[in-house]
Motif scaffolding. Structure first.
Motif, PDB file in Angstrom:
ATOM      1  N   VAL A 150       8.198  11.709  14.246  1.00 30.78           N
ATOM      2  CA  VAL A 150       7.334  11.033  13.282  1.00 30.78           C
ATOM      3  C   VAL A 150       6.036  10.727  14.016  1.00 30.78           C
ATOM      4  N   SER A 151       5.031  11.567  13.785  1.00 31.42           N
ATOM      5  CA  SER A 151       3.729  11.412  14.442  1.00 31.42           C
ATOM      6  C   SER A 151       2.944  10.281  13.787  1.00 31.42           C
ATOM      7  N   PRO A 152       1.859   9.853  14.410  1.00 35.72           N
ATOM      8  CA  PRO A 152       0.983   8.879  13.754  1.00 35.72           C
ATOM      9  C   PRO A 152       0.322   9.489  12.510  1.00 35.72           C
ATOM     10  N   TYR A 153      -0.009   8.641  11.551  1.00 37.93           N
ATOM     11  CA  TYR A 153      -0.663   9.131  10.334  1.00 37.93           C
ATOM     12  C   TYR A 153      -2.059   9.642  10.665  1.00 37.93           C
ATOM     13  N   ILE A 154      -2.583  10.487   9.787  1.00 35.34           N
ATOM     14  CA  ILE A 154      -3.930  11.029   9.963  1.00 35.34           C
ATOM     15  C   ILE A 154      -4.944  10.247   9.129  1.00 35.34           C
ATOM     16  N   SER A 155      -4.610   9.985   7.863  1.00 39.43           N
ATOM     17  CA  SER A 155      -5.561   9.351   6.962  1.00 39.43           C
ATOM     18  C   SER A 155      -4.846   8.460   5.957  1.00 39.43           C
ATOM     19  N   LYS A 156      -5.293   7.210   5.866  1.00 35.38           N
ATOM     20  CA  LYS A 156      -4.733   6.281   4.878  1.00 35.38           C
ATOM     21  C   LYS A 156      -5.873   5.657   4.092  1.00 35.38           C
ATOM     22  N   VAL A 157      -5.610   5.439   2.790  1.00 34.34           N
ATOM     23  CA  VAL A 157      -6.557   4.735   1.940  1.00 34.34           C
ATOM     24  C   VAL A 157      -5.812   3.613   1.231  1.00 34.34           C
ATOM     25  N   GLU A 158      -6.546   2.565   0.907  1.00 35.88           N
ATOM     26  CA  GLU A 158      -5.951   1.427   0.227  1.00 35.88           C
ATOM     27  C   GLU A 158      -6.435   1.409  -1.219  1.00 35.88           C
ATOM     28  N   VAL A 159      -5.520   1.106  -2.137  1.00 38.06           N
ATOM     29  CA  VAL A 159      -5.855   1.043  -3.558  1.00 38.06           C
ATOM     30  C   VAL A 159      -5.567  -0.368  -4.052  1.00 38.06           C
ATOM     31  N   LEU A 160      -6.578  -0.982  -4.672  1.00 37.48           N
ATOM     32  CA  LEU A 160      -6.483  -2.350  -5.177  1.00 37.48           C
ATOM     33  C   LEU A 160      -6.849  -2.385  -6.660  1.00 37.48           C
ATOM     34  N   GLY A 161      -6.407  -3.403  -7.337  1.00 38.54           N
ATOM     35  CA  GLY A 161      -6.844  -3.623  -8.709  1.00 38.54           C
ATOM     36  C   GLY A 161      -5.833  -3.205  -9.753  1.00 38.54           C
ATOM     37  N   TYR A 162      -6.347  -2.727 -10.883  1.00 38.77           N
ATOM     38  CA  TYR A 162      -5.540  -2.467 -12.072  1.00 38.77           C
ATOM     39  C   TYR A 162      -4.905  -1.076 -12.059  1.00 38.77           C
ATOM     40  N   VAL A 163      -4.027  -0.876 -11.091  1.00 39.73           N
ATOM     41  CA  VAL A 163      -3.237   0.353 -11.003  1.00 39.73           C
ATOM     42  C   VAL A 163      -1.761  -0.029 -11.049  1.00 39.73           C
ATOM     43  N   LYS A 164      -0.926   0.944 -11.362  1.00 41.64           N
ATOM     44  CA  LYS A 164       0.496   0.641 -11.490  1.00 41.64           C
ATOM     45  C   LYS A 164       1.152   0.304 -10.159  1.00 41.64           C
ATOM     46  N   ARG A 165       0.699   0.940  -9.079  1.00 41.63           N
ATOM     47  CA  ARG A 165       1.271   0.659  -7.762  1.00 41.63           C
ATOM     48  C   ARG A 165       0.163   0.486  -6.723  1.00 41.63           C
ATOM     49  N   PRO A 166      -0.429  -0.716  -6.646  1.00 45.94           N
ATOM     50  CA  PRO A 166      -1.437  -0.929  -5.604  1.00 45.94           C
ATOM     51  C   PRO A 166      -0.781  -0.856  -4.225  1.00 45.94           C
ATOM     52  N   GLY A 167      -1.531  -0.412  -3.247  1.00 50.03           N
ATOM     53  CA  GLY A 167      -0.978  -0.338  -1.901  1.00 50.03           C
ATOM     54  C   GLY A 167      -1.783   0.600  -1.028  1.00 50.03           C
ATOM     55  N   THR A 168      -1.205   0.949   0.108  1.00 53.54           N
ATOM     56  CA  THR A 168      -1.832   1.859   1.053  1.00 53.54           C
ATOM     57  C   THR A 168      -1.133   3.200   0.964  1.00 53.54           C
ATOM     58  N   TYR A 169      -1.924   4.263   0.857  1.00 57.56           N
ATOM     59  CA  TYR A 169      -1.386   5.609   0.678  1.00 57.56           C
ATOM     60  C   TYR A 169      -1.916   6.540   1.757  1.00 57.56           C
ATOM     61  N   GLU A 170      -1.028   7.388   2.227  1.00 55.78           N
ATOM     62  CA  GLU A 170      -1.391   8.367   3.238  1.00 55.78           C
ATOM     63  C   GLU A 170      -1.776   9.664   2.540  1.00 55.78           C
ATOM     64  N   LEU A 171      -2.878  10.246   2.968  1.00 56.84           N
ATOM     65  CA  LEU A 171      -3.337  11.496   2.371  1.00 56.84           C
ATOM     66  C   LEU A 171      -3.371  12.602   3.408  1.00 56.84           C
ATOM     67  N   LYS A 172      -2.972  13.784   2.971  1.00 51.17           N
ATOM     68  CA  LYS A 172      -3.077  14.965   3.826  1.00 51.17           C
ATOM     69  C   LYS A 172      -4.494  15.520   3.723  1.00 51.17           C
ATOM     70  N   LYS A 173      -4.861  16.352   4.676  1.00 51.37           N
ATOM     71  CA  LYS A 173      -6.172  16.988   4.662  1.00 51.37           C
ATOM     72  C   LYS A 173      -6.316  17.798   3.371  1.00 51.37           C
ATOM     73  N   GLY A 174      -7.439  17.627   2.700  1.00 54.11           N
ATOM     74  CA  GLY A 174      -7.699  18.377   1.473  1.00 54.11           C
ATOM     75  C   GLY A 174      -7.261  17.676   0.197  1.00 54.11           C
ATOM     76  N   GLU A 175      -6.512  16.573   0.304  1.00 59.42           N
ATOM     77  CA  GLU A 175      -6.113  15.855  -0.902  1.00 59.42           C
ATOM     78  C   GLU A 175      -7.285  15.026  -1.417  1.00 59.42           C
ATOM     79  N   THR A 176      -7.338  14.857  -2.728  1.00 53.23           N
ATOM     80  CA  THR A 176      -8.493  14.253  -3.386  1.00 53.23           C
ATOM     81  C   THR A 176      -8.073  13.035  -4.202  1.00 53.23           C
ATOM     82  N   ILE A 177      -9.038  12.493  -4.937  1.00 53.33           N
ATOM     83  CA  ILE A 177      -8.789  11.342  -5.801  1.00 53.33           C
ATOM     84  C   ILE A 177      -7.742  11.695  -6.865  1.00 53.33           C
ATOM     85  N   LYS A 178      -7.724  12.930  -7.298  1.00 51.68           N
ATOM     86  CA  LYS A 178      -6.742  13.383  -8.302  1.00 51.68           C
ATOM     87  C   LYS A 178      -5.318  13.233  -7.749  1.00 51.68           C
TER      88      LYS A 178
END
Length: 167
Positions: free
Chosen positions: A68-96
């Motif tokens: 289990v290597s260290p993560y590469i990229s994480k973003v945090e989501v706040l506000g009026y979403v169904k599951r607020p939290g911190t999400y890990e994204l792979k290279k090339g992943e977008t807002i979609k």
């Protein structure tokens, strides 16, 4: 980290459970299974949680190593979403992709503009994006996405008050 004695029918998920799972610094997206000194498979926990895909959740054999290597990229989501939290994204992943991970918006969310707070290396930068017009907006490590609430204003509304049975 360590050595674990597991049953003969254990999978990667069983081993991760026995070890306590990835830490906050560990990746959920690129877990490597090493067999006979070579990369055998990779496992993406998000694909399992979101789509139910068990691709990479293989039966383990004696002397397999899970990295289990260290993560590469994480973003945090706040506000009026169904599951607020911190999400890990792979290279090339977008807002979609991110919208899929947080399971969409709550009913009162203002979905036309999302606020992106980003560290540029020198300072912070705030920008607004329109996910419907910019579905391929690339997110960067450390971004904070805030989803606001719709304004409390009505369209096509008439109010009747006073001496009436049903105001």
């Amino acid at each position: 980290p360590g050595t674990y004695a597991l049953s003969a029918l254990s999978t990667v998920l069983n081993a991760l459970y026995a070890s306590g799972g990835p830490t906050k610094k560990g990746t959920f997206r690129n877990i490597k299974i090493i067999r006979d000194g070579k990369l055998y498979k990779t496992f993406d926990i998000y694909k399992y949680l979101i789509n139910g895909s068990e691709k990479g959740n293989v039966l383990l054999q004696d002397q397999d190593v899970i990295i289990v290597s260290p993560y590469i990229s994480k973003v945090e989501v706040l506000g009026y979403v169904k599951r607020p939290g911190t999400y890990e994204l792979k290279k090339g992943e977008t807002i979609k992709d991110l919208i899929k991970y947080f399971s969409g918006f709550k009913s009162f969310a203002y979905q036309n503009r999302l606020l992106v707070n980003r560290v540029t290396g020198k300072q912070r930068e705030v920008s607004e994006i329109q996910p419907k017009k910019q579905p391929n907006f690339a997110l960067k490590n450390g971004d904070i996405i805030t989803v606001g609430k719709i304004i409390n204003r009505y369209k096509n509304r008439v109010s009747i008050a006073g001496a009436v049975y049903r105001p």
